[in-house]
Scaffold this motif. Structure first.
Motif, short mmCIF file in Angstrom:
data_model
loop_
_atom_site.label_atom_id
_atom_site.label_comp_id
_atom_site.label_asym_id
_atom_site.label_seq_id
_atom_site.Cartn_x
_atom_site.Cartn_y
_atom_site.Cartn_z
N ASP A 1 0.83 -1.21 0.00
CA ASP A 1 0.00 0.00 0.00
C ASP A 1 0.86 1.26 0.00
OD1 ASP A 1 -2.30 -1.51 -0.01
OD2 ASP A 1 -2.63 -1.34 2.16
N ILE A 2 1.94 1.24 0.77
CA ILE A 2 2.86 2.39 0.81
C ILE A 2 3.49 2.61 -0.57
CG2 ILE A 2 5.05 3.25 1.75
CD1 ILE A 2 2.83 3.53 3.76
N VAL A 3 3.91 1.55 -1.21
CA VAL A 3 4.51 1.65 -2.55
C VAL A 3 3.50 2.23 -3.54
CG1 VAL A 3 5.41 0.32 -4.50
CG2 VAL A 3 6.23 -0.14 -2.19
N LYS A 4 2.28 1.73 -3.48
CA LYS A 4 1.23 2.23 -4.39
C LYS A 4 0.95 3.71 -4.14
CE LYS A 4 -3.44 1.10 -5.94
NZ LYS A 4 -4.59 0.19 -5.77
N LEU A 5 0.83 4.09 -2.87
CA LEU A 5 0.55 5.48 -2.51
C LEU A 5 1.67 6.40 -2.96
CD1 LEU A 5 -1.11 7.62 -0.92
CD2 LEU A 5 0.27 7.00 1.06
N LEU A 6 2.90 6.05 -2.64
CA LEU A 6 4.03 6.91 -3.01
C LEU A 6 4.23 6.97 -4.51
CD1 LEU A 6 6.55 6.05 -0.16
CD2 LEU A 6 5.09 8.08 -0.38
N SER A 7 3.98 5.88 -5.21
CA SER A 7 4.08 5.89 -6.67
C SER A 7 3.07 6.85 -7.28
CB SER A 7 3.84 4.49 -7.23
OG SER A 7 4.86 3.62 -6.80
N ARG A 8 1.87 6.85 -6.73
CA ARG A 8 0.83 7.77 -7.22
C ARG A 8 1.21 9.23 -6.94
NH1 ARG A 8 -4.47 5.47 -8.36
NH2 ARG A 8 -3.93 3.42 -9.16
N VAL A 9 1.78 9.48 -5.75
CA VAL A 9 2.17 10.84 -5.39
C VAL A 9 3.30 11.33 -6.29
CG1 VAL A 9 3.26 12.24 -3.59
CG2 VAL A 9 1.36 10.75 -3.02
N VAL A 10 4.25 10.47 -6.59
CA VAL A 10 5.34 10.85 -7.50
C VAL A 10 4.77 11.19 -8.87
CG1 VAL A 10 7.36 9.98 -8.74
CG2 VAL A 10 7.15 9.61 -6.29
N GLY A 11 3.81 10.42 -9.33
CA GLY A 11 3.20 10.66 -10.62
C GLY A 11 2.30 11.88 -10.66
N ASN A 12 1.71 12.22 -9.50
CA ASN A 12 0.78 13.35 -9.43
C ASN A 12 0.86 13.99 -8.04
OD1 ASN A 12 -1.27 15.17 -9.71
ND2 ASN A 12 -2.89 13.67 -10.01
N PRO A 13 1.83 14.88 -7.81
CA PRO A 13 2.01 15.49 -6.49
C PRO A 13 0.79 16.26 -5.97
CG PRO A 13 3.88 15.97 -7.91
CD PRO A 13 2.83 15.32 -8.76
N LYS A 14 -0.10 16.68 -6.86
CA LYS A 14 -1.30 17.40 -6.42
C LYS A 14 -2.22 16.54 -5.58
CE LYS A 14 -1.38 20.53 -10.36
NZ LYS A 14 -2.11 20.96 -11.55
N LEU A 15 -2.05 15.22 -5.64
CA LEU A 15 -2.86 14.32 -4.82
C LEU A 15 -2.71 14.62 -3.34
CD1 LEU A 15 -2.36 10.85 -6.54
CD2 LEU A 15 -4.46 12.19 -6.43
N VAL A 16 -1.52 15.04 -2.92
CA VAL A 16 -1.29 15.33 -1.51
C VAL A 16 -2.16 16.51 -1.07
CG1 VAL A 16 0.43 16.07 0.19
CG2 VAL A 16 1.04 14.40 -1.56
N LYS A 17 -2.16 17.57 -1.85
CA LYS A 17 -2.99 18.74 -1.52
C LYS A 17 -4.46 18.37 -1.47
CE LYS A 17 0.00 22.31 -1.78
NZ LYS A 17 0.36 23.03 -0.60
N THR A 18 -4.90 17.56 -2.43
CA THR A 18 -6.30 17.14 -2.46
C THR A 18 -6.64 16.29 -1.25
OG1 THR A 18 -6.27 17.19 -4.87
CG2 THR A 18 -8.05 15.93 -3.84
N ALA A 19 -5.77 15.35 -0.91
CA ALA A 19 -6.01 14.48 0.24
C ALA A 19 -6.06 15.28 1.53
CB ALA A 19 -4.94 13.41 0.32
N LEU A 20 -5.21 16.29 1.67
CA LEU A 20 -5.18 17.07 2.90
C LEU A 20 -6.47 17.85 3.12
CD1 LEU A 20 -1.50 18.36 2.87
CD2 LEU A 20 -2.52 16.70 4.42
N LYS A 21 -7.19 18.15 2.06
CA LYS A 21 -8.49 18.82 2.20
C LYS A 21 -9.50 17.95 2.94
CE LYS A 21 -8.03 21.47 -2.06
NZ LYS A 21 -8.55 21.66 -3.42
N PHE A 22 -9.33 16.64 2.89
CA PHE A 22 -10.28 15.71 3.49
C PHE A 22 -9.85 15.22 4.86
CE2 PHE A 22 -10.91 15.52 -1.09
CZ PHE A 22 -12.28 15.75 -1.16
N ILE A 23 -8.68 15.66 5.31
CA ILE A 23 -8.18 15.21 6.63
C ILE A 23 -8.49 16.26 7.67
CG2 ILE A 23 -6.10 14.67 7.95
CD1 ILE A 23 -4.91 13.49 5.41
#
Length: 58
Positions: free
Chosen positions: A36-58
């Motif tokens: 799961d960590i590998v999948k998550l970090l791979s997605r973040v490397v491919g699309n760093p905007k995912l972090v900003k989007t995810a933080l809106k929901f936390i």
């Protein structure tokens, strides 16, 4: 499962911030499935905007 020691470089404003980042990464690895960590970090490397989007929901 084998344990490996890995050294990384962290860009941070202070040594305390770098230690906090390293500690949080270590905790995330200890409490989550490695695949799961590998999948998550791979997605973040491919699309760093995912972090900003995810933080809106936390």
């Amino acid at each position: 499962m084998n344990n490996y020691k890995v050294t990384i470089s962290v860009a941070a404003q202070s040594p305390d911030e770098a230690r906090q980042i390293a500690g949080l990464l270590q905790q995330a690895l200890a409490t989550s499935n490695n695949a799961d960590i590998v999948k998550l970090l791979s997605r973040v490397v491919g699309n760093p905007k995912l972090v900003k989007t995810a933080l809106k929901f936390i």
